[in-house]
Motif scaffolding. Structure first.
Motif, PDB file in Angstrom:
ATOM      1  N   PRO A 233      42.236  30.367  29.452  1.00 27.21           N
ATOM      2  CA  PRO A 233      40.818  30.514  29.775  1.00 27.21           C
ATOM      3  C   PRO A 233      39.877  30.296  28.588  1.00 27.21           C
ATOM      4  CG  PRO A 233      42.065  32.267  30.812  1.00 27.21           C
ATOM      5  CD  PRO A 233      43.006  31.538  29.894  1.00 27.21           C
ATOM      6  N   ASP A 234      40.316  30.626  27.365  1.00 28.87           N
ATOM      7  CA  ASP A 234      39.428  30.466  26.215  1.00 28.87           C
ATOM      8  C   ASP A 234      39.180  29.001  25.849  1.00 28.87           C
ATOM      9  OD1 ASP A 234      42.095  30.247  25.294  1.00 28.87           O
ATOM     10  OD2 ASP A 234      41.528  30.892  23.283  1.00 28.87           O
ATOM     11  N   GLU A 235      39.866  28.087  26.513  1.00 24.80           N
ATOM     12  CA  GLU A 235      39.647  26.654  26.310  1.00 24.80           C
ATOM     13  C   GLU A 235      38.614  26.082  27.276  1.00 24.80           C
ATOM     14  OE1 GLU A 235      43.339  24.341  25.757  1.00 24.80           O
ATOM     15  OE2 GLU A 235      44.346  26.289  25.763  1.00 24.80           O
ATOM     16  N   ALA A 236      38.083  26.916  28.172  1.00 28.76           N
ATOM     17  CA  ALA A 236      37.116  26.454  29.168  1.00 28.76           C
ATOM     18  C   ALA A 236      35.736  26.295  28.541  1.00 28.76           C
ATOM     19  CB  ALA A 236      37.055  27.444  30.335  1.00 28.76           C
ATOM     20  N   ASN A 237      35.133  25.133  28.761  1.00 30.22           N
ATOM     21  CA  ASN A 237      33.792  24.836  28.267  1.00 30.22           C
ATOM     22  C   ASN A 237      33.056  23.998  29.295  1.00 30.22           C
ATOM     23  OD1 ASN A 237      33.464  25.721  25.308  1.00 30.22           O
ATOM     24  ND2 ASN A 237      35.507  24.807  25.371  1.00 30.22           N
ATOM     25  N   GLY A 238      31.781  24.310  29.497  1.00 24.30           N
ATOM     26  CA  GLY A 238      30.962  23.520  30.404  1.00 24.30           C
ATOM     27  C   GLY A 238      30.268  24.375  31.446  1.00 24.30           C
ATOM     28  N   TRP A 239      30.345  23.939  32.690  1.00 25.14           N
ATOM     29  CA  TRP A 239      29.585  24.568  33.779  1.00 25.14           C
ATOM     30  C   TRP A 239      30.490  24.930  34.942  1.00 25.14           C
ATOM     31  CZ3 TRP A 239      24.617  25.631  32.728  1.00 25.14           C
ATOM     32  CH2 TRP A 239      24.073  25.004  31.618  1.00 25.14           C
ATOM     33  N   GLY A 240      30.203  26.047  35.571  1.00 22.17           N
ATOM     34  CA  GLY A 240      30.964  26.496  36.726  1.00 22.17           C
ATOM     35  C   GLY A 240      30.068  27.199  37.722  1.00 22.17           C
ATOM     36  N   ILE A 241      30.679  27.641  38.799  1.00 23.26           N
ATOM     37  CA  ILE A 241      29.989  28.382  39.856  1.00 23.26           C
ATOM     38  C   ILE A 241      30.592  29.780  39.889  1.00 23.26           C
ATOM     39  CG2 ILE A 241      29.667  28.556  42.356  1.00 23.26           C
ATOM     40  CD1 ILE A 241      28.023  26.335  41.207  1.00 23.26           C
ATOM     41  N   MET A 242      29.734  30.797  39.818  1.00 21.22           N
ATOM     42  CA  MET A 242      30.189  32.181  39.844  1.00 21.22           C
ATOM     43  C   MET A 242      29.943  32.779  41.228  1.00 21.22           C
ATOM     44  SD  MET A 242      28.982  35.463  37.562  1.00 21.22           S
ATOM     45  CE  MET A 242      27.335  35.513  38.254  1.00 21.22           C
ATOM     46  N   ASP A 243      30.982  33.416  41.753  1.00 17.20           N
ATOM     47  CA  ASP A 243      30.898  34.173  43.003  1.00 17.20           C
ATOM     48  C   ASP A 243      30.986  35.644  42.638  1.00 17.20           C
ATOM     49  OD1 ASP A 243      31.152  35.368  45.478  1.00 17.20           O
ATOM     50  OD2 ASP A 243      33.020  34.367  46.004  1.00 17.20           O
ATOM     51  N   HIS A 244      29.911  36.367  42.888  1.00 19.62           N
ATOM     52  CA  HIS A 244      29.903  37.790  42.580  1.00 19.62           C
ATOM     53  C   HIS A 244      29.695  38.636  43.823  1.00 19.62           C
ATOM     54  CE1 HIS A 244      25.464  37.546  42.450  1.00 19.62           C
ATOM     55  NE2 HIS A 244      25.690  36.435  41.781  1.00 19.62           N
TER      56      HIS A 244
END
Length: 111
Positions: free
Chosen positions: A55-66
């Motif tokens: 996970p610490d290699e993730a960079n950029g944009w995502g969608i969060m479901d809360h």
């Protein structure tokens, strides 16, 4: 749930448009929708988004479901959300075809 997850993952990989994603969500009876003013990824953002083995290699944009019925676009740098800290609340981030649990502001593998 797997259809919903696959639909969101396809969107975060750039395989479905926002409109196609919303139509698929509607067809499966989900109350979730992507807001064009808040959830649209530009071509540049998709190109800048990468995930790795951890996970610490993730960079950029995502969608969060809360869990409140709307999804939030989030910026991630080195596995941490830039402007969001969920504290102890449960949230998930869909990014470049992967799903992560969000603990505070840190992406982790699902537990």
């Amino acid at each position: 749930m797997k259809d919903l997850e696959k639909t969101l993952l396809d969107y975060t990989k750039g395989e479905k448009t926002l409109e196609e994603t919303n139509e698929a969500l509607k067809e499966m009876g989900s109350n979730l929708t992507l807001n064009p003013a808040r959830n649209l990824f530009s071509a540049q953002e998709l190109m800048e988004t990468h995930v790795g083995e951890t996970p610490d290699e993730a960079n950029g944009w995502g969608i969060m479901d809360h869990g409140v019925g709307c999804l939030e676009k989030v910026h991630v740098v080195d596995g941490r959300t830039v402007d969001v800290n969920m504290g102890d609340e449960i949230a998930f981030v869909y990014m470049a075809g992967k799903r992560y649990r969000l603990r505070g502001d840190v992406l982790i593998e699902e537990d």
